[in-house]
Write a protein that holds these residues in place. Structure first.
Motif, mmCIF file in Angstrom:
data_model
loop_
_atom_site.group_PDB
_atom_site.id
_atom_site.type_symbol
_atom_site.label_atom_id
_atom_site.label_comp_id
_atom_site.label_asym_id
_atom_site.label_seq_id
_atom_site.Cartn_x
_atom_site.Cartn_y
_atom_site.Cartn_z
ATOM 1 N N GLN A 1 0.878 -1.174 0.000
ATOM 2 C CA GLN A 1 0.000 0.000 0.000
ATOM 3 C C GLN A 1 0.916 1.225 0.000
ATOM 4 O O GLN A 1 1.901 1.298 0.753
ATOM 5 N N ASN A 2 0.659 2.159 -0.905
ATOM 6 C CA ASN A 2 1.452 3.383 -0.926
ATOM 7 C C ASN A 2 1.067 4.276 0.242
ATOM 8 O O ASN A 2 -0.108 4.386 0.584
ATOM 9 N N LEU A 3 2.071 4.874 0.867
ATOM 10 C CA LEU A 3 1.774 5.849 1.915
ATOM 11 C C LEU A 3 1.348 7.161 1.259
ATOM 12 O O LEU A 3 1.836 7.499 0.176
ATOM 13 N N LEU A 4 0.469 7.880 1.877
ATOM 14 C CA LEU A 4 0.013 9.151 1.305
ATOM 15 C C LEU A 4 1.205 10.086 1.122
ATOM 16 O O LEU A 4 1.367 10.715 0.085
ATOM 17 N N LEU A 5 2.024 10.167 2.160
ATOM 18 C CA LEU A 5 3.277 10.918 2.080
ATOM 19 C C LEU A 5 4.407 9.971 2.440
ATOM 20 O O LEU A 5 4.291 9.274 3.446
ATOM 21 N N PRO A 6 5.472 9.901 1.646
ATOM 22 C CA PRO A 6 6.594 9.042 2.036
ATOM 23 C C PRO A 6 7.090 9.443 3.420
ATOM 24 O O PRO A 6 7.065 10.622 3.780
ATOM 25 N N LEU B 1 0.151 -4.087 7.236
ATOM 26 C CA LEU B 1 0.678 -3.279 8.333
ATOM 27 C C LEU B 1 -0.141 -2.018 8.545
ATOM 28 O O LEU B 1 -0.609 -1.401 7.593
ATOM 29 N N PRO B 2 -0.291 -1.612 9.799
ATOM 30 C CA PRO B 2 -0.980 -0.354 10.081
ATOM 31 C C PRO B 2 -0.059 0.816 9.739
ATOM 32 O O PRO B 2 1.037 0.939 10.283
ATOM 33 N N ALA B 3 -0.507 1.679 8.802
ATOM 34 C CA ALA B 3 0.337 2.767 8.294
ATOM 35 C C ALA B 3 0.815 3.686 9.422
ATOM 36 O O ALA B 3 1.933 4.202 9.387
ATOM 37 N N ALA B 4 -0.025 3.843 10.430
ATOM 38 C CA ALA B 4 0.323 4.773 11.503
ATOM 39 C C ALA B 4 1.553 4.313 12.283
ATOM 40 O O ALA B 4 2.241 5.117 12.914
ATOM 41 N N GLU B 5 1.840 3.026 12.228
ATOM 42 C CA GLU B 5 2.935 2.506 13.036
ATOM 43 C C GLU B 5 4.193 2.254 12.240
ATOM 44 O O GLU B 5 5.144 1.650 12.743
ATOM 45 N N VAL B 6 4.185 2.681 10.982
ATOM 46 C CA VAL B 6 5.283 2.288 10.105
ATOM 47 C C VAL B 6 6.644 2.748 10.630
ATOM 48 O O VAL B 6 7.631 2.019 10.557
ATOM 49 N N HIS B 7 6.687 3.943 11.197
ATOM 50 C CA HIS B 7 7.964 4.482 11.673
ATOM 51 C C HIS B 7 8.538 3.605 12.785
ATOM 52 O O HIS B 7 9.687 3.148 12.723
ATOM 53 N N ASN B 8 7.730 3.360 13.795
ATOM 54 C CA ASN B 8 8.173 2.509 14.910
ATOM 55 C C ASN B 8 8.543 1.110 14.451
ATOM 56 O O ASN B 8 9.529 0.521 14.906
ATOM 57 N N LEU B 9 7.720 0.600 13.560
ATOM 58 C CA LEU B 9 7.893 -0.763 13.084
ATOM 59 C C LEU B 9 9.230 -0.908 12.348
ATOM 60 O O LEU B 9 9.973 -1.870 12.566
ATOM 61 N N PHE B 10 9.500 0.066 11.508
ATOM 62 C CA PHE B 10 10.722 0.037 10.709
ATOM 63 C C PHE B 10 11.942 0.077 11.627
ATOM 64 O O PHE B 10 12.888 -0.722 11.485
ATOM 65 N N ALA B 11 11.914 0.983 12.602
ATOM 66 C CA ALA B 11 13.032 1.086 13.545
ATOM 67 C C ALA B 11 13.199 -0.211 14.324
ATOM 68 O O ALA B 11 14.319 -0.688 14.553
ATOM 69 N N GLU B 12 12.062 -0.803 14.689
ATOM 70 C CA GLU B 12 12.143 -2.029 15.490
ATOM 71 C C GLU B 12 12.772 -3.172 14.714
ATOM 72 O O GLU B 12 13.561 -3.947 15.254
ATOM 73 N N ILE B 13 12.385 -3.271 13.456
ATOM 74 C CA ILE B 13 12.975 -4.342 12.637
ATOM 75 C C ILE B 13 14.497 -4.180 12.584
ATOM 76 O O ILE B 13 15.252 -5.131 12.792
ATOM 77 N N ILE C 1 12.470 -10.945 10.547
ATOM 78 C CA ILE C 1 11.637 -9.853 10.042
ATOM 79 C C ILE C 1 10.160 -10.258 10.066
ATOM 80 O O ILE C 1 9.297 -9.499 10.520
ATOM 81 N N ALA C 2 9.897 -11.472 9.593
ATOM 82 C CA ALA C 2 8.511 -11.948 9.540
ATOM 83 C C ALA C 2 7.894 -11.965 10.940
ATOM 84 O O ALA C 2 6.739 -11.571 11.131
ATOM 85 N N ALA C 3 8.676 -12.388 11.935
ATOM 86 C CA ALA C 3 8.153 -12.447 13.300
ATOM 87 C C ALA C 3 7.867 -11.052 13.840
ATOM 88 O O ALA C 3 6.840 -10.811 14.476
ATOM 89 N N SER C 4 8.788 -10.108 13.558
ATOM 90 C CA SER C 4 8.584 -8.725 14.009
ATOM 91 C C SER C 4 7.329 -8.126 13.391
ATOM 92 O O SER C 4 6.490 -7.540 14.076
ATOM 93 N N LEU C 5 7.215 -8.274 12.075
ATOM 94 C CA LEU C 5 6.060 -7.705 11.375
ATOM 95 C C LEU C 5 4.765 -8.352 11.848
ATOM 96 O O LEU C 5 3.764 -7.670 12.097
ATOM 97 N N ALA C 6 4.792 -9.674 11.980
ATOM 98 C CA ALA C 6 3.577 -10.397 12.355
ATOM 99 C C ALA C 6 3.091 -9.945 13.723
ATOM 100 O O ALA C 6 1.905 -9.699 13.936
ATOM 101 N N CYS C 7 4.020 -9.806 14.648
ATOM 102 C CA CYS C 7 3.641 -9.413 16.007
ATOM 103 C C CYS C 7 3.021 -8.016 16.003
ATOM 104 O O CYS C 7 2.008 -7.779 16.644
ATOM 105 N N LYS C 8 3.638 -7.102 15.252
ATOM 106 C CA LYS C 8 3.153 -5.716 15.236
ATOM 107 C C LYS C 8 1.829 -5.569 14.501
ATOM 108 O O LYS C 8 0.976 -4.766 14.880
ATOM 109 N N ALA C 9 1.673 -6.330 13.427
ATOM 110 C CA ALA C 9 0.501 -6.125 12.583
ATOM 111 C C ALA C 9 -0.718 -6.909 13.064
ATOM 112 O O ALA C 9 -1.843 -6.616 12.680
ATOM 113 N N ALA C 10 -0.499 -7.903 13.913
ATOM 114 C CA ALA C 10 -1.619 -8.758 14.337
ATOM 115 C C ALA C 10 -2.586 -7.992 15.224
ATOM 116 O O ALA C 10 -2.189 -7.071 15.944
#
Lengths: 199, 199
Positions: free
Chosen positions: A59-64, A108-120, A140-149
């Motif tokens: 999904q494209n972010l509205l603003l990068p 992934l929830p777009a609102a959390e992308v910043h935190n998620l990226f740093a966490e990975i 990576i899969a485990a990190s994303l899965a936990c955050k997005a679930a």
């Protein structure tokens, strides 16, 4: 009450318990399903499967979103950049240690992308640089899965419960989450009848 | 999973398990209720309470049912006749050992009145003749309650489940049936969270 195999009969969700666990029934009795770890298992399989199947949707972010990396994160980024792209991240390294995130996997929830990226990046063990793609991908899969679930204490519709159960049963290991915790607890009719002194 | 006290919070039925047990939730977790023994407990209390409260309601049978008693049943009838009347039976002794049943308590299934009546008489221990009304009354109440209660493997509407739970909570002992079997089994949130390794 023990974690156990899933039934061959169809599992029917009937209600949510304290907005955290799905109460379901099947031919063999009662089941409780941890909604967070069930979704985690589904997403983990999805993110890990990507190499053998077609690319995952983005999904494209509205603003990068631009992220300034620490030196350690920058090193980690080199290790995982390719993996992240194949999972559905649209990434572009800008000047120095700044990275622009243009798109993210659809789950992934777009609102959390910043935190998620740093966490990975923080979770990538730099010592693993030589340990092969599969390990990095699983991390990576485990990190994303936990955050997005879906979380505990989150109301689900009956439709969403149906979806979770249907998808869960198609995963590689429906009864345990990526961290080894049980996804399903089962109370068999035999156990229940024994509890009521009916046997 | 242990039989336990009922919650102070409100108990909400959510579904039926294998048409035999009510699945319910409350503030403290999950409950399973044995629909037959729950109803048995409600009816037992009702039939036993009659002396201290107003007379129980009767339903007239379309046609009086005549029953030919055995000599033993006839003896038993003498012991219980008064009790049966006060519970809501309309009875008339005809010639010899024949009795006409004109009306029965409203909770009893009319189709089973013949069997039920014989069973009550057969269950009266003639040795108990001197053991006091209370014992005889309890025996009758237990027989009637067991026969009149909804059975296992019987579909209930959600409304009926609500009714059963509401009435059950007003009885003298909501957690055990007249024969001492548990009516409610409880799985606390703590047990469930422990099962999912969440504590």
């Amino acid at each position: 009450m023990e974690p156990e195999g899933v039934s061959r009969g169809s599992i029917r969700p009937v209600a949510q318990l304290h907005e955290s666990f799905i109460i379901a029934v099947d031919d063999e009795g009662l089941l409780l399903i941890d909604q967070h770890v069930a979704h985690e298992r589904i997403l983990f399989d999805k993110f890990r499967r990507k190499e053998t199947e077609r690319a995952l949707e983005s999904q494209n972010l509205l603003l990068p979103e631009t992220v300034d990396l620490s030196p350690a994160q920058s090193q980690a980024f080199e290790i995982v950049e390719e993996e992240l792209s194949s999972i559905g991240f649209g990434l572009m390294r800008l000047s120095g240690r700044t990275v622009a995130i243009k798109s993210i996997p659809t789950d992934l929830p777009a609102a959390e992308v910043h935190n998620l990226f740093a966490e990975i990046l923080d979770n990538i063990d730099l010592e693993k640089r030589g340990s092969g793609k599969a390990t990095v991908r699983d991390d990576i899969a485990a990190s994303l899965a936990c955050k997005a679930a879906v979380k505990i204490n989150m109301k689900l519709t009956l439709e969403k419960m149906h979806w979770l159960i249907d998808r869960l049963l198609t995963t590689s290991s429906p009864t345990t989450c990526p961290h080894g915790r049980p996804v399903i607890l089962r109370l068999s009719m035999k156990d229940i009848e024994r509890g009521f002194h009916r046997t």
